[in-house]
Write an enzyme that holds these catalytic residues in place. Structure first.
Site, PDB file in Angstrom:
ATOM      1  N   HIS A   8       0.843  -1.199   0.000  1.00 53.72           N
ATOM      2  CA  HIS A   8       0.000   0.000   0.000  1.00 53.72           C
ATOM      3  C   HIS A   8       0.878   1.249   0.000  1.00 53.72           C
ATOM      4  O   HIS A   8       2.056   1.208   0.355  1.00 53.72           O
ATOM      5  CB  HIS A   8      -0.932   0.007   1.215  1.00 53.72           C
ATOM      6  CG  HIS A   8      -0.219  -0.026   2.537  1.00 53.72           C
ATOM      7  ND1 HIS A   8       0.384   1.086   3.089  1.00 53.72           N
ATOM      8  CD2 HIS A   8      -0.006  -1.040   3.394  1.00 53.72           C
ATOM      9  CE1 HIS A   8       0.929   0.753   4.239  1.00 53.72           C
ATOM     10  NE2 HIS A   8       0.713  -0.535   4.450  1.00 53.72           N
ATOM     11  N   GLU A  82      -2.250  -7.503   6.940  1.00 52.27           N
ATOM     12  CA  GLU A  82      -0.951  -7.488   7.606  1.00 52.27           C
ATOM     13  C   GLU A  82      -1.034  -8.341   8.874  1.00 52.27           C
ATOM     14  O   GLU A  82      -2.118  -8.646   9.377  1.00 52.27           O
ATOM     15  CB  GLU A  82      -0.585  -6.042   7.971  1.00 52.27           C
ATOM     16  CG  GLU A  82       0.789  -5.905   8.597  1.00 52.27           C
ATOM     17  CD  GLU A  82       1.205  -4.464   8.821  1.00 52.27           C
ATOM     18  OE1 GLU A  82       2.057  -4.239   9.691  1.00 52.27           O
ATOM     19  OE2 GLU A  82       0.685  -3.561   8.130  1.00 52.27           O
TER      20      GLU A  82
END
Length: 132
Positions: A8, A82
């Site tokens: 990201h 994550e």
């Protein structure tokens, strides 16, 4: 399968050097520019599907990239999140004693297990395709 793995864009939490884990995160202006540059860089790839974590920072990055690939299928997945840092989320990296990780933090093995599972599913569907 050709797999393109990206991260990201930069978040406000990255700027503050905070542990994000599975918190949503907020793309900074720089992060939005990074995502657009990534989309432009990948614009000539024949991407069949885009898989992303369902966390805001990742999905927003992927949505920006997807503008360059309007025909690609788009999927959000909790399995691509994550590592879950649980009680460490929100702390600065320097505040954490990395030699004494709390029990509520997801182990690297647990994270690998869920990511391996989703990658196997993706591979079985798109053996001859390019996937982001």
């Amino acid at each position: 399968m050709r797999l393109i793995i990206t991260r990201h864009g930069r978040t406000l939490e990255n700027v503050d050097r905070r542990v994000q884990g599975q918190s949503p995160g907020t793309l900074s202006d720089e992060g939005k520019v990074q995502a657009d540059k990534l989309g432009n860089r990948l614009k000539d790839e024949k991407i069949s599907a885009i898989y992303t974590s369902d966390l805001k920072r990742a999905s927003e990055t992927a949505e920006i990239v997807a503008r360059y690939h309007p025909d690609a299928l788009f999927f959000l997945s909790k399995d691509l999140r994550e590592r879950d840092y649980a009680s460490l989320v929100g702390k600065t990296w320097s505040e954490v004693d990395w030699k004494n990780i709390p029990d509520d933090v997801e182990s690297p093995f647990e994270m690998e297990k869920r990511v391996t599972k989703i990658l196997g599913e993706i591979y079985s569907k798109y053996k001859d395709k390019t996937i982001l």
